[in-house]
Design a protein around this motif. Structure first.
Motif, PDB file in Angstrom:
ATOM      1  N   CYS A 254       0.872  -9.894  -5.945  1.00  0.00           N
ATOM      2  CA  CYS A 254       1.133  -8.933  -4.876  1.00  0.00           C
ATOM      3  C   CYS A 254       1.770  -9.616  -3.682  1.00  0.00           C
ATOM      4  N   SER A 255       2.399  -8.801  -2.851  1.00  0.00           N
ATOM      5  CA  SER A 255       3.026  -9.284  -1.636  1.00  0.00           C
ATOM      6  C   SER A 255       2.862  -8.201  -0.572  1.00  0.00           C
ATOM      7  N   VAL A 256       2.753  -8.629   0.685  1.00  0.00           N
ATOM      8  CA  VAL A 256       2.435  -7.708   1.786  1.00  0.00           C
ATOM      9  C   VAL A 256       3.575  -7.676   2.792  1.00  0.00           C
ATOM     10  N   MET A 257       4.013  -6.478   3.138  1.00  0.00           N
ATOM     11  CA  MET A 257       5.004  -6.303   4.196  1.00  0.00           C
ATOM     12  C   MET A 257       4.345  -5.642   5.398  1.00  0.00           C
ATOM     13  N   LEU A 258       4.764  -6.104   6.567  1.00  0.00           N
ATOM     14  CA  LEU A 258       4.155  -5.661   7.818  1.00  0.00           C
ATOM     15  C   LEU A 258       5.239  -5.236   8.799  1.00  0.00           C
ATOM     16  N   ARG A 259       5.048  -4.061   9.407  1.00  0.00           N
ATOM     17  CA  ARG A 259       5.910  -3.644  10.517  1.00  0.00           C
ATOM     18  C   ARG A 259       5.074  -3.642  11.780  1.00  0.00           C
TER      19      ARG A 259
ATOM     20  N   GLU B  48      16.144  -2.671   0.941  1.00  0.00           N
ATOM     21  CA  GLU B  48      15.772  -1.573   0.054  1.00  0.00           C
ATOM     22  C   GLU B  48      14.843  -2.082  -1.037  1.00  0.00           C
ATOM     23  N   GLY B  49      13.864  -1.233  -1.369  1.00  0.00           N
ATOM     24  CA  GLY B  49      12.899  -1.582  -2.395  1.00  0.00           C
ATOM     25  C   GLY B  49      11.659  -0.724  -2.273  1.00  0.00           C
ATOM     26  N   PRO B  50      10.762  -0.807  -3.240  1.00  0.00           N
ATOM     27  CA  PRO B  50       9.587   0.074  -3.261  1.00  0.00           C
ATOM     28  C   PRO B  50       8.629  -0.148  -2.108  1.00  0.00           C
ATOM     29  N   CYS B  51       8.460  -1.406  -1.672  1.00  0.00           N
ATOM     30  CA  CYS B  51       7.508  -1.666  -0.591  1.00  0.00           C
ATOM     31  C   CYS B  51       8.041  -1.121   0.733  1.00  0.00           C
ATOM     32  N   LEU B  52       9.331  -1.300   0.991  1.00  0.00           N
ATOM     33  CA  LEU B  52       9.926  -0.749   2.207  1.00  0.00           C
ATOM     34  C   LEU B  52       9.860   0.769   2.201  1.00  0.00           C
ATOM     35  N   ASP B  53      10.111   1.381   1.035  1.00  0.00           N
ATOM     36  CA  ASP B  53      10.028   2.843   0.958  1.00  0.00           C
ATOM     37  C   ASP B  53       8.600   3.325   1.183  1.00  0.00           C
ATOM     38  N   ALA B  54       7.628   2.613   0.617  1.00  0.00           N
ATOM     39  CA  ALA B  54       6.223   2.969   0.854  1.00  0.00           C
ATOM     40  C   ALA B  54       5.873   2.798   2.326  1.00  0.00           C
ATOM     41  N   LEU B  55       6.420   1.766   2.948  1.00  0.00           N
ATOM     42  CA  LEU B  55       6.177   1.503   4.365  1.00  0.00           C
ATOM     43  C   LEU B  55       6.726   2.639   5.229  1.00  0.00           C
ATOM     44  N   GLU B  56       7.912   3.108   4.897  1.00  0.00           N
ATOM     45  CA  GLU B  56       8.578   4.124   5.713  1.00  0.00           C
ATOM     46  C   GLU B  56       8.055   5.533   5.445  1.00  0.00           C
ATOM     47  N   THR B  57       7.731   5.840   4.196  1.00  0.00           N
ATOM     48  CA  THR B  57       7.360   7.215   3.842  1.00  0.00           C
ATOM     49  C   THR B  57       5.859   7.462   3.787  1.00  0.00           C
ATOM     50  N   GLY B  58       5.080   6.387   3.605  1.00  0.00           N
ATOM     51  CA  GLY B  58       3.648   6.563   3.435  1.00  0.00           C
ATOM     52  C   GLY B  58       3.280   7.047   2.046  1.00  0.00           C
ATOM     53  N   LEU B  59       4.229   6.970   1.098  1.00  0.00           N
ATOM     54  CA  LEU B  59       3.999   7.426  -0.269  1.00  0.00           C
ATOM     55  C   LEU B  59       3.949   6.239  -1.226  1.00  0.00           C
ATOM     56  N   VAL B  60       3.189   6.390  -2.304  1.00  0.00           N
ATOM     57  CA  VAL B  60       3.125   5.358  -3.334  1.00  0.00           C
ATOM     58  C   VAL B  60       4.419   5.383  -4.144  1.00  0.00           C
TER      59      VAL B  60
ATOM     60  N   ALA C 125      11.952 -12.690 -12.376  1.00  0.00           N
ATOM     61  CA  ALA C 125      10.687 -13.372 -12.085  1.00  0.00           C
ATOM     62  C   ALA C 125       9.649 -13.155 -13.184  1.00  0.00           C
ATOM     63  N   GLY C 126       9.967 -12.292 -14.148  1.00  0.00           N
ATOM     64  CA  GLY C 126       9.053 -12.056 -15.252  1.00  0.00           C
ATOM     65  C   GLY C 126       8.187 -10.820 -15.109  1.00  0.00           C
ATOM     66  N   PHE C 127       8.440 -10.012 -14.102  1.00  0.00           N
ATOM     67  CA  PHE C 127       7.666  -8.785 -13.926  1.00  0.00           C
ATOM     68  C   PHE C 127       8.316  -7.645 -14.699  1.00  0.00           C
ATOM     69  N   ARG C 128       7.486  -6.694 -15.137  1.00  0.00           N
ATOM     70  CA  ARG C 128       8.006  -5.572 -15.902  1.00  0.00           C
ATOM     71  C   ARG C 128       7.597  -4.216 -15.324  1.00  0.00           C
ATOM     72  N   SER C 129       6.682  -4.200 -14.389  1.00  0.00           N
ATOM     73  CA  SER C 129       6.329  -2.947 -13.705  1.00  0.00           C
ATOM     74  C   SER C 129       5.771  -3.298 -12.333  1.00  0.00           C
ATOM     75  N   SER C 130       5.744  -2.297 -11.458  1.00  0.00           N
ATOM     76  CA  SER C 130       5.272  -2.573 -10.099  1.00  0.00           C
ATOM     77  C   SER C 130       4.880  -1.273  -9.402  1.00  0.00           C
ATOM     78  N   GLY C 131       4.288  -1.451  -8.236  1.00  0.00           N
ATOM     79  CA  GLY C 131       3.951  -0.306  -7.390  1.00  0.00           C
ATOM     80  C   GLY C 131       3.941  -0.706  -5.933  1.00  0.00           C
ATOM     81  N   GLY C 132       4.511   0.137  -5.096  1.00  0.00           N
ATOM     82  CA  GLY C 132       4.455  -0.068  -3.655  1.00  0.00           C
ATOM     83  C   GLY C 132       3.414   0.862  -3.061  1.00  0.00           C
ATOM     84  N   PHE C 133       2.385   0.288  -2.433  1.00  0.00           N
ATOM     85  CA  PHE C 133       1.246   1.068  -1.950  1.00  0.00           C
ATOM     86  C   PHE C 133       1.157   1.001  -0.420  1.00  0.00           C
ATOM     87  N   PRO C 134       1.269   2.165   0.257  1.00  0.00           N
ATOM     88  CA  PRO C 134       1.115   2.159   1.716  1.00  0.00           C
ATOM     89  C   PRO C 134      -0.335   1.917   2.108  1.00  0.00           C
TER      90      PRO C 134
END
Length: 231
Positions: free
Chosen positions: A37-42, A69-81, A103-112
């Motif tokens: 996992c990785s954490v983005m902060l505004r 652009e990416g799932p974590c930024l979209d989750a950050l901006e919209t508040g949606l998973v 990097a070897g990943f095959r699925s992911s999720g961005g969680f607000p």
């Protein structure tokens, strides 16, 4: 970890990075599925990667920040998973998707993350296997994200408490200067406290200055004046 979009208090950022790095170090155990996992902060106008469980997750989020652009930024901006069941078929965020696959990943999720403060946080969860997110995985990731939010809130509460402490210290120092200036005026003008305070107010009004600033100027003049002179 570089601040991408604006200034913020460096001590607070260092505290957040330290605490969130420690928190994310156990992501694989808590989330299961050998997840990263990785954490983005505004905060204060800036968006940054604050912590990651490993270098591969960090690299993916750095690309996401670089191309904006990416799932974590979209989750950050919209508040949606933002869920990605299979990176081989994902086409919403091309640059991030290529990096995540490499990097070897095959699925992911961005969680607000839900916070009590003005900051915003989202967590990217990366999994090495493809496949839809089942209910157990979703609940586990969301609970993990909200627990991480409590860490952020505690760090921000500490900043607010420190700010209040500094404001109180400044107010007490200003009042002490005013009291000392009133005493100095009483001694040099041979008047009572009410008259001295009125003179101080008049000087602040005439100079369009704060009362405490005028008080400091009077005290500095008292130190510098010659013996027998007046303020």
């Amino acid at each position: 970890m570089e601040n991408q979009r604006g200034p913020a208090d460096q001590q607070l950022l260092d505290l957040l990075d330290e605490q969130l790095t420690e928190f994310t170090s156990g992501a694989a155990v808590v989330l299961g599925d050998r997840a990263s996992c990785s954490v983005m902060l505004r905060l204060d106008g800036g968006v940054r990667r604050s912590a990651s469980s490993d270098p591969l997750a960090a690299a993916c989020d750095e690309v996401e920040l670089a191309v904006d652009e990416g799932p974590c930024l979209d989750a950050l901006e919209t508040g949606l998973v933002m869920l990605v069941d299979d990176l081989d078929t994902e086409d919403r965020w091309p640059a991030w998707t290529r990096t995540a696959r490499a990097a070897g990943f095959r699925s992911s999720g961005g969680f607000p993350v839900h916070l009590r403060s003005e900051a915003a946080v989202a967590v990217n969860v990366y999994r090495p296997g493809p496949g839809p997110w089942d209910r157990d995985s979703l609940v586990r990731a969301d609970v993990y994200a909200q627990q991480l939010g409590r860490v952020v809130d505690l760090c921000l509460d500490l900043r607010e408490a420190n700010g209040q402490r500094h404001a109180l210290e400044d107010a007490l120092a200003a009042q002490a200067s005013i009291d000392q200036a009133v005493g100095a005026i009483m001694a040099t003008k041979h008047c009572d406290a009410s008259a001295a305070f009125a003179m101080l107010i008049a000087a602040a009004r005439d100079g369009r200055s704060d009362l405490s600033d005028v008080a400091v100027q009077i005290l500095e003049a008292l130190v510098e004046r010659r013996p027998g002179g007046e303020l």
